[in-house]
Enzyme design. Structure first.
Site, mmCIF file in Angstrom:
data_model
loop_
_atom_site.group_PDB
_atom_site.id
_atom_site.type_symbol
_atom_site.label_atom_id
_atom_site.label_comp_id
_atom_site.label_asym_id
_atom_site.label_seq_id
_atom_site.Cartn_x
_atom_site.Cartn_y
_atom_site.Cartn_z
ATOM 1 N N SER A 38 110.920 16.456 -99.113
ATOM 2 C CA SER A 38 110.611 15.424 -98.127
ATOM 3 C C SER A 38 110.488 16.045 -96.733
ATOM 4 O O SER A 38 109.496 15.838 -96.011
ATOM 5 C CB SER A 38 111.729 14.368 -98.158
ATOM 6 O OG SER A 38 111.705 13.573 -97.020
ATOM 7 N N ASP A 75 105.455 10.857 -98.755
ATOM 8 C CA ASP A 75 106.893 10.967 -98.433
ATOM 9 C C ASP A 75 107.407 9.651 -97.845
ATOM 10 O O ASP A 75 108.506 9.217 -98.153
ATOM 11 C CB ASP A 75 107.147 12.123 -97.466
ATOM 12 C CG ASP A 75 108.595 12.105 -96.996
ATOM 13 O OD1 ASP A 75 109.478 12.290 -97.854
ATOM 14 O OD2 ASP A 75 108.852 11.845 -95.811
ATOM 15 N N LYS A 95 106.607 17.224 -94.477
ATOM 16 C CA LYS A 95 106.243 16.800 -93.116
ATOM 17 C C LYS A 95 106.071 18.016 -92.198
ATOM 18 O O LYS A 95 105.184 18.066 -91.358
ATOM 19 C CB LYS A 95 107.317 15.855 -92.564
ATOM 20 C CG LYS A 95 107.265 14.497 -93.263
ATOM 21 C CD LYS A 95 108.397 13.591 -92.870
ATOM 22 C CE LYS A 95 109.701 14.015 -93.478
ATOM 23 N NZ LYS A 95 110.684 12.995 -93.743
ATOM 24 N N ARG A 143 113.626 5.674 -102.086
ATOM 25 C CA ARG A 143 114.892 6.399 -102.283
ATOM 26 C C ARG A 143 116.019 5.740 -101.494
ATOM 27 O O ARG A 143 117.163 5.655 -101.974
ATOM 28 C CB ARG A 143 114.738 7.867 -101.824
ATOM 29 C CG ARG A 143 113.918 8.708 -102.783
ATOM 30 C CD ARG A 143 113.548 10.043 -102.157
ATOM 31 N NE ARG A 143 114.713 10.815 -101.780
ATOM 32 C CZ ARG A 143 114.736 11.677 -100.749
ATOM 33 N NH1 ARG A 143 113.658 11.867 -100.005
ATOM 34 N NH2 ARG A 143 115.833 12.334 -100.468
ATOM 35 N N HIS A 198 113.431 21.529 -86.870
ATOM 36 C CA HIS A 198 113.801 20.263 -87.512
ATOM 37 C C HIS A 198 115.304 20.212 -87.700
ATOM 38 O O HIS A 198 115.902 21.165 -88.175
ATOM 39 C CB HIS A 198 113.115 20.148 -88.878
ATOM 40 C CG HIS A 198 113.467 18.879 -89.587
ATOM 41 N ND1 HIS A 198 112.821 17.693 -89.337
ATOM 42 C CD2 HIS A 198 114.423 18.603 -90.503
ATOM 43 C CE1 HIS A 198 113.351 16.741 -90.070
ATOM 44 N NE2 HIS A 198 114.329 17.264 -90.796
HETATM 45 N N1 URA Z 1 115.289 13.563 -93.907
HETATM 46 C C1 URA Z 1 114.085 13.486 -94.493
HETATM 47 O O1 URA Z 1 113.060 13.558 -93.837
HETATM 48 N N2 URA Z 1 114.038 13.344 -95.835
HETATM 49 C C2 URA Z 1 115.140 13.275 -96.612
HETATM 50 O O2 URA Z 1 115.016 13.159 -97.811
HETATM 51 C C3 URA Z 1 116.384 13.344 -95.986
HETATM 52 C C4 URA Z 1 116.434 13.496 -94.619
#
Ligand code: URA
Length: 441
Positions: A183, A161, A187, A168, A82
């Site tokens: 967050s 999320d 995932k 957010r 990621h």
């Molecule tokens: N990427 C994400 O998936 N979540 C965040 O809060 C910031 C960047």
């Protein structure tokens, strides 16, 4: 305890219980907690923080808010990577094939670009015919057969999320390490892979502008993943200039092909080798990071990674014909050259502005759901530390009639800071490598 009391508790800097956190995530996902109360709580978290236990519980509650991907049908050890988001980052297209060539299953779900950062799914969709949504059964079969598959993130994965992130985004509550860590990791945990490598970008084109924050975020995410039984590593990498020389969707596939043919830019190739080495280490295929780098480099040089990339694209319906030709990729575009008005050295590049110039060209989106143009983009002739003469081209801009070319050209010109004295050209694409014990030596 109700939402009013939970907000008050966090506002006073007290810890939320696991029950509080589960109540909030469940209630907000289901719709019984309104946006205004959730926004107040998110702001209290931004200002007062969360400890390790609270952050882990928040991650867990978000992971469990929807489906989790069942990777038990995959025979090999599974790995995922990621990136926290940057400009010109096309490493997944090289890392996936390198690790797949070493008997690791690269089973990845990716997102689209938003704001100045590009998205893996948008880049893949620039390949004619490529399908980013395929049945789960085909996804598993492709990973078993080829060693890799990349699909767009399922809507049913970590829905909490998705809802919280949207709020957010409009309530100035993105920049909180516990909120970002939970967050991202919710995932990644829902996507099921055993080994997770995090590329935490740091610099003027990244979420984390300061090294200290990037390190804190990396450590927090590693802790969450390890507590959930995964093997997690992180690289803190430089985003004070784009990675490689190309930015734009099809142009980034073109540049990834160059790396796979061993003709790529050094910083980009090094980043791919490092990330692959981390995955090889996490999967137990090598003894240490330096052996991982050696194996990853040999795999790339052998051409095996290129073969796997081609098979992966074909298996998902894509046609790479002519995508290794720059002329072909940009044949629908007009070209504008951005020239220097000074003799000197590139001292700084405003990476976020370069990313936003791609959006002005139509290669990225301002709002979720905007359509994008796959062909537009830039080739950066000059990067940090390079010498440039007055009148020399710094950037080739590829644009279409609908591009906001005047604005994009102005942004690209302004993104370069040229100084007359040479600067020490000791740029590193990575600042630190971390595992569960902290910074690796
Ligand atoms: N990427 C994400 O998936 N979540 C965040 O809060 C910031 C960047």
């Amino acid at each position: 305890m109700g939402m009013y009391e939970i907000i008050t508790k966090k506002k006073r800097g007290r810890r939320l219980t696991n029950e509080d956190i589960d109540y909030v995530v469940k209630g907000f996902t289901e719709g019984s907690i309104p946006d205004y109360q959730m926004s107040a709580l998110l702001m209290a978290i931004v200002l007062k923080g969360m400890n390790e236990r609270e952050t882990f519980e928040l991650t867990k509650a978000m992971t469990e808010s929807g489906d989790t991907l069942d990777l038990s049908g995959i025979k090999r050890i599974t790995a995922d990577k990621h990136s926290t988001g940057g400009v010109g980052d096309k490493t997944s297209f090289v890392v996936g094939p390198i690790v797949a060539a070493n008997d690791i299953a690269f089973a990845k779900m990716s997102g689209r670009g938003l704001g100045h950062t590009g998205g893996t799914i948008d880049k893949l969709e620039s390949i004619p015919g490529f399908k980013t949504e395929i049945p789960e059964e085909d996804f598993i079969n492709n990973v078993n057969k080829i060693g890799m598959a990349i699909v767009s993130q399922s809507q049913s994965l970590a829905p909490a999320d998705k809802k919280i992130y949207a709020l957010r985004d409009v309530t100035a509550t993105v920049d909180s390490i516990p909120l970002i860590a939970s967050s991202i990791m919710s995932k990644k945990l829902a996507a099921g892979s055993k080994v997770i490598v995090l590329d935490v970008k740091c610099g003027n084109g990244a979420f984390m502008k300061r090294y200290e924050d990037a390190e804190k975020l990396a450590k927090e995410m590693i802790k969450i993943g390890e507590s959930a039984g995964r093997r997690v590593y992180a690289i803190i990498s430089d985003m004070n200039q784009p990675l490689g020389n190309f930015a734009g969707n099809a142009l980034e596939i073109y540049e990834a092909l160059k790396v796979l043919k061993n003709e790529g830019a050094n910083d980009l190739t090094d980043a791919c080798i490092d990330l692959s080495a981390m995955i090889l280490l996490g999967a137990g295929k090598v003894q240490d990071f330096s052996e991982g780098k050696k194996v990853a480099s040999e795999t790339l040089e052998s051409g095996k990674a290129l073969e796997i990339f081609k098979r992966f694209i074909k298996a998902q319906g894509g046609n790479l014909k002519n995508m290794d030709s720059l002329e072909h990729n940009v044949k629908k575009c007009k070209k504008l050259e951005i020239k220097s008005e000074l003799d000197g050295y590139v001292f700084e590049m405003d990476t976020e502005m370069i990313g936003m110039s791609i959006v002005e060209l139509g290669g990225g989106r301002k709002n979720i759901g905007d359509s994008i143009n796959p062909y537009v983009g830039v080739y950066l002739h000059k990067k940090k530390g390079d010498y440039v003469k007055k009148g020399e081209t710094m950037v080739d801009v590829y644009y279409m009639p609908e591009s906001n070319i005047d604005k994009a050209a102005e942004m690209l010109f302004d993104s370069y800071m040229i100084v007359d004295k040479p600067i020490r050209n000791n740029f590193r694409h990575a600042y630190a490598y971390l595992d569960k014990d902290g910074i690796m030596s």
